[in-house]
Every structure is written in structure tokens, then in C-alpha cells.
Design a protein around this motif. Sequence first.
Motif, PDB file in Angstrom:
ATOM      1  N   THR A   2       0.825  -1.198   0.000  1.00 22.31           N
ATOM      2  CA  THR A   2       0.000   0.000   0.000  1.00 22.31           C
ATOM      3  C   THR A   2       0.863   1.252   0.000  1.00 22.31           C
ATOM      4  OG1 THR A   2      -1.700  -1.167   1.244  1.00 22.31           O
ATOM      5  CG2 THR A   2      -1.826   1.224   1.203  1.00 22.31           C
ATOM      6  N   ASP A   3       0.520   2.216  -0.856  1.00 20.72           N
ATOM      7  CA  ASP A   3       1.227   3.491  -0.908  1.00 20.72           C
ATOM      8  C   ASP A   3       0.687   4.387   0.193  1.00 20.72           C
ATOM      9  OD1 ASP A   3       2.147   6.072  -1.439  1.00 20.72           O
ATOM     10  OD2 ASP A   3       2.082   5.798  -3.606  1.00 20.72           O
ATOM     11  N   LEU A   4       1.509   4.720   1.177  1.00 26.65           N
ATOM     12  CA  LEU A   4       1.117   5.619   2.265  1.00 26.65           C
ATOM     13  C   LEU A   4       1.958   6.894   2.243  1.00 26.65           C
ATOM     14  CD1 LEU A   4       0.527   3.085   5.186  1.00 26.65           C
ATOM     15  CD2 LEU A   4      -1.197   4.255   3.786  1.00 26.65           C
ATOM     16  N   SER A   5       2.326   7.309   1.024  1.00 24.77           N
ATOM     17  CA  SER A   5       3.194   8.478   0.876  1.00 24.77           C
ATOM     18  C   SER A   5       2.532   9.774   1.306  1.00 24.77           C
ATOM     19  CB  SER A   5       3.662   8.604  -0.575  1.00 24.77           C
ATOM     20  OG  SER A   5       2.555   8.770  -1.453  1.00 24.77           O
ATOM     21  N   THR A 227       9.085  13.709  -0.702  1.00 26.21           N
ATOM     22  CA  THR A 227      10.546  13.575  -0.658  1.00 26.21           C
ATOM     23  C   THR A 227      11.184  13.590  -2.041  1.00 26.21           C
ATOM     24  OG1 THR A 227      10.431  11.148  -0.682  1.00 26.21           O
ATOM     25  CG2 THR A 227      10.389  12.246   1.468  1.00 26.21           C
ATOM     26  N   ARG A 228      10.356  13.710  -3.081  1.00 31.68           N
ATOM     27  CA  ARG A 228      10.890  13.721  -4.446  1.00 31.68           C
ATOM     28  C   ARG A 228      10.721  15.091  -5.075  1.00 31.68           C
ATOM     29  NH1 ARG A 228       8.600   8.114  -7.218  1.00 31.68           N
ATOM     30  NH2 ARG A 228       9.475   6.663  -5.703  1.00 31.68           N
ATOM     31  N   GLU A 229      11.552  15.363  -6.053  1.00 32.69           N
ATOM     32  CA  GLU A 229      11.462  16.595  -6.823  1.00 32.69           C
ATOM     33  C   GLU A 229      10.669  16.285  -8.091  1.00 32.69           C
ATOM     34  OE1 GLU A 229      12.738  20.748  -7.201  1.00 32.69           O
ATOM     35  OE2 GLU A 229      12.803  19.305  -5.582  1.00 32.69           O
ATOM     36  N   PRO A 230       9.417  16.746  -8.188  1.00 33.35           N
ATOM     37  CA  PRO A 230       8.616  16.419  -9.369  1.00 33.35           C
ATOM     38  C   PRO A 230       9.079  17.195 -10.595  1.00 33.35           C
ATOM     39  CG  PRO A 230       7.438  17.963  -7.994  1.00 33.35           C
ATOM     40  CD  PRO A 230       8.697  17.598  -7.244  1.00 33.35           C
ATOM     41  N   PRO A 231       8.766  16.713 -11.792  1.00 35.40           N
ATOM     42  CA  PRO A 231       9.103  17.464 -13.002  1.00 35.40           C
ATOM     43  C   PRO A 231       8.428  18.830 -12.971  1.00 35.40           C
ATOM     44  CG  PRO A 231       8.365  15.246 -13.543  1.00 35.40           C
ATOM     45  CD  PRO A 231       8.076  15.455 -12.101  1.00 35.40           C
TER      46      PRO A 231
END
Length: 245
Positions: A2-5, A227-231
Motif C-alpha cells: 500500500t502506498d502511504l506516501s 521527498t521527491r522533486e517532481p518534473p
Amino acid sequence: MTDLSQQGRIALVTGASRGIGRACALGLAKAGAQVIACARSKAGLEELDDEIFAATGRHATLVPFDLSDGEAIDRLSAVILERFGRLDSVVHAAAVLGTLTPVTHHEPKDFDKVIAVNVTATWRLLRAIEPLMRLSPSGRLVVFTTGASVTKGRAFWGLYGATKAAVETLVRAWADELDITPIRAALLAPGAMRTRMRAVAYPGEDPMSLPHPSEIVPLLLELLEPTREPPAETVAFHREKAQTV
């Protein structure tokens, strides 16, 4: 797994009563977010809330109103600040198609309505959410747009395409202005999907031949990942990986 981001994040979704917006709201709730769902249809939002509760055991916050009401957007911002103290994730999926007709055939009333919902409301939304997103350690915004063939000028799609081109310019400029902050934005062109707007635009098309809106959710969650840098540019759902177009 499960994605809990989105666990513990406060997420606002416009156009949440149906189609892509509804799928995004449900996906965010399943990923752990407290969802603030906005749309004109109170009944549609209540159906969404039932689905969210069945899947998560939590209720969404429902806000039925018309996005063309700029003062209502400002009031919403004040209420979110008082109740939640910030906004972490925002998904702007609300839009109207208008009539597909030659540019000079639009009635002024209809022209003004499409501009109000698609462009002016987007500006009012950006203006309202920015102070709330500045209070988040990692604010993320995804705005849905359309294909390049429409925004660059396509017969009968002039009004809708013009509004989406304006939205893209506004969002890009806003993101550039906030580049020194933790806030990041992405424009998402989902391609053909099984939505009511698509059915109106292409009445002869078999809707079952198109992807269900829920199929966009994994990419959406990736773009909203704190926590990521989106485009920074438009990403296309039909590509294997998110990339600029």
C-alpha cells in the motif's frame, strides 16, 4: 504494498465529485491523506465520502461550491487555515469544456463562463493556497491540463485550448516564483480517459476502450511525493515514465 506516501498530509482536491478528480481524491485518502474535497455537486461529494470511509475508515472534508465564486475560494482558504493550519498537497482537476465550436461562434456568456472556471478560478486558487502551502514542509501542487495539440490551436477547441494554455503559463510562472521555497508544482496531461467530459467531446467513442481515471493515481502520487522533486513541466500519462512534453 500500500502506498502511504500521503500519510498525515492535508490534501485539497477540486472537481472531486466525479471523473479524474474523484479518482484522485480517493487515491489520496487511501495513501493516508486527510482529503478536502471540492465540487459543485453535494450529492457527488457525499458519494465520494462514502467510498473514502468504506476504504479508510475516515471521512473527507466536503466543500460543495462553484469555483467561479472567487470569494468562496478565499473563504475556503481561511477555513483550512483555522482547521488544519496548512496545505500539503493540492490537486486541481476542476474544469469545464464549453462548446466545441468555431472561435467566432461562441456566445459571450458561454465564453465568459469557461474563462471564469478554467482560468480566473485557477488564479484565485493559486492566490488562496500559496500562504497555506508555505506553512507545509513540502507543498506539492498538480494541475491537470490537456494535450499540446489543443493548447497550440486546434479547430473547434479554441476556447478550451486557450484556457488551458493560460493555466499552464500561470502555473509555470507561479512555480518559478516559488523556486526558492519547498513548494513544487507539476502540470499533468492525462491523455484520453473514461470521463464525462471526454464523452461529451467524443460522443461516438466507446468509453470502455479508454483507461479508467483510477489508472492515473499512481503517477499522481509520485508527483505529490514529498521527498521527491517532481518534473517542473507537463507530464504525459501515456508515456512509460513521467517526462516533459
